[in-house]
Each structure stands twice: as structure tokens, then as C-alpha cells.
Design a protein around this motif. Structure first.
Motif, PDB file in Angstrom:
ATOM      1  N   SER A 100     -72.672  35.878  48.960  1.00 22.46           N
ATOM      2  CA  SER A 100     -73.924  35.187  49.271  1.00 22.46           C
ATOM      3  C   SER A 100     -74.273  34.245  48.130  1.00 22.46           C
TER       4      SER A 100
ATOM      5  N   LEU B 290     -81.297  26.294  49.992  1.00 20.31           N
ATOM      6  CA  LEU B 290     -80.551  26.921  51.080  1.00 20.31           C
ATOM      7  C   LEU B 290     -80.072  28.286  50.620  1.00 20.31           C
ATOM      8  N   THR B 291     -80.063  29.261  51.551  1.00 16.29           N
ATOM      9  CA  THR B 291     -79.617  30.604  51.201  1.00 16.29           C
ATOM     10  C   THR B 291     -79.277  31.372  52.476  1.00 16.29           C
ATOM     11  N   SER B 292     -79.213  32.694  52.363  1.00 18.18           N
ATOM     12  CA  SER B 292     -78.915  33.576  53.491  1.00 18.18           C
ATOM     13  C   SER B 292     -80.191  33.912  54.264  1.00 18.18           C
ATOM     14  N   THR B 293     -80.055  34.203  55.545  1.00 21.55           N
ATOM     15  CA  THR B 293     -81.200  34.381  56.436  1.00 21.55           C
ATOM     16  C   THR B 293     -82.266  35.313  55.877  1.00 21.55           C
TER      17      THR B 293
ATOM     18  N   SER C 207     -82.722  36.425  53.000  1.00 17.62           N
ATOM     19  CA  SER C 207     -83.146  36.119  51.630  1.00 17.62           C
ATOM     20  C   SER C 207     -84.034  34.882  51.559  1.00 17.62           C
ATOM     21  N   ALA C 208     -84.253  34.225  52.709  1.00 14.13           N
ATOM     22  CA  ALA C 208     -84.997  32.957  52.701  1.00 14.13           C
ATOM     23  C   ALA C 208     -86.434  33.141  52.226  1.00 14.13           C
TER      24      ALA C 208
ATOM     25  N   GLU D 259     -81.772  28.330  55.910  1.00 13.43           N
ATOM     26  CA  GLU D 259     -80.882  29.478  55.835  1.00 13.43           C
ATOM     27  C   GLU D 259     -79.817  29.426  56.902  1.00 13.43           C
ATOM     28  N   CYS D 260     -78.730  30.132  56.623  1.00 12.49           N
ATOM     29  CA  CYS D 260     -77.729  30.483  57.626  1.00 12.49           C
ATOM     30  C   CYS D 260     -77.393  31.956  57.445  1.00 12.49           C
ATOM     31  N   ASN D 261     -76.861  32.569  58.494  1.00  7.16           N
ATOM     32  CA  ASN D 261     -76.610  34.007  58.493  1.00  7.16           C
ATOM     33  C   ASN D 261     -75.218  34.301  57.959  1.00  7.16           C
TER      34      ASN D 261
ATOM     35  N   ARG E 211     -80.128  41.935  50.965  1.00  8.79           N
ATOM     36  CA  ARG E 211     -80.929  40.823  50.433  1.00  8.79           C
ATOM     37  C   ARG E 211     -80.684  40.652  48.928  1.00  8.79           C
TER      38      ARG E 211
ATOM     39  N   ALA F 115     -74.982  28.813  48.573  1.00 10.98           N
ATOM     40  CA  ALA F 115     -75.377  29.257  49.907  1.00 10.98           C
ATOM     41  C   ALA F 115     -74.225  29.241  50.901  1.00 10.98           C
TER      42      ALA F 115
END
Length: 363
Positions: free
Chosen positions: A62, A109-112, A114-115, A144-146, A156, A182
């Protein structure tokens, strides 16, 4: 590095041994317009990019990617626009972007899952900066993206220090792509993907301008290159067919920057073209995909507006740069095995030689 080592990944070189080629390294040229010096979003003057990569195999893949458009802040907002292709996502700050047409923080930008922590971290970072010293209100923009196919998304792992590291470590010049920031746990179009970037330098209303794009690619569909469908099966990758279907929990976040003097309405038109461009690469725009674009301009008021009638070359630049950014995100990524032994294969660098007879790139 892991989430116990939050220092940002530098924008160059790649964090894995053996750099992977970009599209142009293979002679794959998209469109007719020239690129900027780095063929990256950082070719737009003042724009910087930073990554924090969190990797603790096989459980965590991540990270965070930050795009900083100069000294943006609530007292020095930039014109911006946003467009939603499919709204299954968590683009924090979108309503104020749409309502006011202004951007007042860096974009992260990050993981879903963690947004939300990332958005709080952006607020804390901005309040500590000179640009935010008088702020009573802030609108952080976090997309975010998953990454749950390869990473333990429920853990997270992204924390405030990781977001700050990406923001503080942002630089101009070449941008690391693929499995960084990300993009670390992302996959698109059947292959391992991640961060990709590209730029174009069209002429609008008689003046040269720069358009830069950065994508976080994690969407479904069938990759199309030079008119050919390209799948892991057709390339004969070992174990290419997954034992269980990849869920429709992907997305694509697209950030567009330009120094062309455009207003918020015109930038929204650019954002639309950015989402449209995903179709060129084979995007399915599935039910579970959040496909968004945010476009911002770095030109300050008084620099002279570009009329709508002169936007054609800028639209073309966005379409071509998004397509090339997606290809770069695939070509620079590394095969990754993550949670539960799931593997996403990198797009082989020699894939052009495996395509059926047909059109070929110039050169």
C-alpha cells in the motif's frame, strides 16, 4: 520499505532492482503531440510529486502519492474541475470542487479504507504550513483505489506520518511509476499496475502550454494496445488465470495539471476527456469501479484566458497523456504476490513482439 519506515520513496530510481521500460522506451508513441522534458505531470511548472511506499510482504502492499501544485492554500486557491465516470468511490472533497471550482490543498491518493485518515493528515499538514496559518476551513482532496486484492486493506496501514512524508518529500523532475506510493497494491486490465504519468505540450490560442497527467490505475476491462486485445492468457504468462475472480473493487484516479489559463468550467471539460480516455485502454467502467478525474490549472488570474474554440489541442493532449500514463503504469509495475498468495503479473516488456500481425508503433 515498510510502514515502520515512513520516509518517502524518491521519484527516481524505481524501488525494485532492474528498471522497467516506459511506453516510449519500447517505441510505443501515443498521438502526435510532443511531450515535456520528463514526460510527466511535473513538466507543468511548479508541480511536484511525492510517494510513501508501504511494503511488508505478503500482507501489506500500500502507500500514498501526493501531488503538490505549488504553494496552494485557502488564500491562494487554484481553479479546478472534477468529473465522475462511475461514482463507486471515495473522492473526498469533491462537492466543494464542483461547487466552487477551486482547489486549496495538495491532492493525495491512497487506499480506499485509508482515505479518511489521509484526509485528516492533509488538514493537519496544511494547518502547520504558512499557506494555512489563518485557515478556519479547509477542503482536503483525497482520492483512492482499492488495493484489497493484494494487501490487507482492513489493516489501514497508512498513518499521518506516511502522508506527511509524501507531502514533505515531493519533488519535481522524473516521477517514479509502477509499484510505488498509492500504486503499490494496484492492478488494472488483468495485469499488475500502479502509478503512471505522461505529459504533452500543445499550442492553444497561439501559445505553447503544458498538460501533465498522473494516474492511479486499478480498473477492470481488457487491455487494448495498437488495436489488439492483450490478456495474461494471450501472452502465455505462467499461472495467469486466477483461481478466483478479481472483484470489481478497483477504480482509477486521474489527476490533470496544466499551465494553460483555464477557468473551472474549462478544467471540468478537461476532466471529462481524462475519464473518456480510459476507454482507449480497454476500461470496462464496471459497477464497482470509481473512475474520477480532477483537473487543475496553475495559471493565476490575469494571464489571459484561452477561448473554448482553442481548446481542441488541449483536449487531444489530455486524451493522449492519459492513455500513455495507463500504459506506463502497467509497463513499469513489477509482478507482485500478496495476501493469500494472490499474484498479479507485470505486463512483459516484450509484449509488442507477441501481438498478432497488425499496426505497429512508429520507429
Amino acid at each position: 520499505m515498510t510502514d515502520h519506515q515512513p520516509s518517502p520513496v524518491p521519484s527516481h530510481p524505481h524501488p525494485h532492482p532492474g528498471p522497467r521500460p516506459r511506453a516510449r522506451d519500447l517505441g510505443l508513441v501515443i498521438g502526435r503531440l510532443p511531450t515535456g522534458p520528463h514526460n510527466a505531470i511535473t513538466d507543468v511548472p511548479g508541480v511536484r510529486v511525492g510517494h510513501t511506499t508501504l511494503r511488508r510482504p505478503p500482507r501489506v502492499h500500500s502507500g500514498v502519492t501526493a501531488v503538490l501544485p505549488g504553494a496552494v492554500g485557502p488564500d491562494r486557491p487554484l481553479s479546478a474541475g472534477v468529473f465522475t465516470g462511475n461514482g463507486y468511490g471515495k473522492l473526498i472533497g469533491t462537492t466543494q470542487l464542483a461547487e466552487l471550482g477551486t482547489l486549496e490543498t495538495p491532492l493525495v491518493l491512497t487506499s480506499t479504507l485509508s482515505a479518511f485518515r489521509a484526509a485528516d493528515a492533509v488538514v493537519s499538514w496544511m494547518l502547520d504550513r504558512p499557506e494555512g496559518r489563518r485557515a478556519q476551513s479547509l477542503n482536503p482532496v483525497v482520492g483512492e483505489c482499492n488495493d484489497g486484492w493484494l494487501s490487507d486493506i482492513r489493516a489501514r496501514p497508512v498513518r499521518e506520518e506516511h502522508v506527511r512524508a509524501a507531502l514533505d518529500g515531493a519533488t519535481g523532475g522524473p516521477v517514479a511509476e509502477g509499484c510505488v506510493g498509492a500504486g503499490t497494491g494496484m492492478g488494472a486490465l488483468g495485469f499488475k499496475a500502479g502509478i503512471g504519468t505522461a505529459s504533452r505540450t500543445p499550442v492553444a490560442a497561439g501559445r505553447p502550454v503544458t498538460v501533465g497527467v498522473l494516474v492511479q490505475a486499478n480498473f477492470g476491462g481488457t487491455l487494448r494496445v495498437l488495436g489488439h486485445a492483450v490478456t495474461p492468457d494471450t501472452l502465455g504468462l505462467p499461472g495467469a488465470r486466477p483461481t478466483e475472480p478479481v472483484p470489481e473493487t478497483g477504480s482509477c484516479m486521474i489527476l490533470v495539471a496544466t499551465d494553460a489559463p483555464l477557468d473551472a468550467r474549462q478544467l471540468t471539460r478537461l476532466a471529462r476527456r481524462a475519464v473518456f480516455a480510459l476507454a482507449r485502454t480497454g476500461a470496462a467502467y464496471g459497477h464497482g469501479s470509481g473512475d474520477y478525474a480532477v483537473a487543475f490549472g496553475t495559471a493565476r488570474p490575469g494571464s489571459g484566458a484561452v477561448p473554448d474554440s482553442a481548446l481542441g489541442p488541449v483536449f487531444e493532449a489530455v486524451l493522449d497523456a492519459v492513455e500513455e500514463s495507463v500504459l506506463n503504469s502497467l509497463l513499469t509495475a513489477q509482478t507482485t504476490t500478496g495476501l493469500h498468495g494472490r499474484t498479479l503479473h507485470a505486463l512483459p516488456a516484450d509484449f509488442l513482439h507477441r501481438l498478432p500481425p497488425g499496426p505497429r508503433p512508429p520507429g
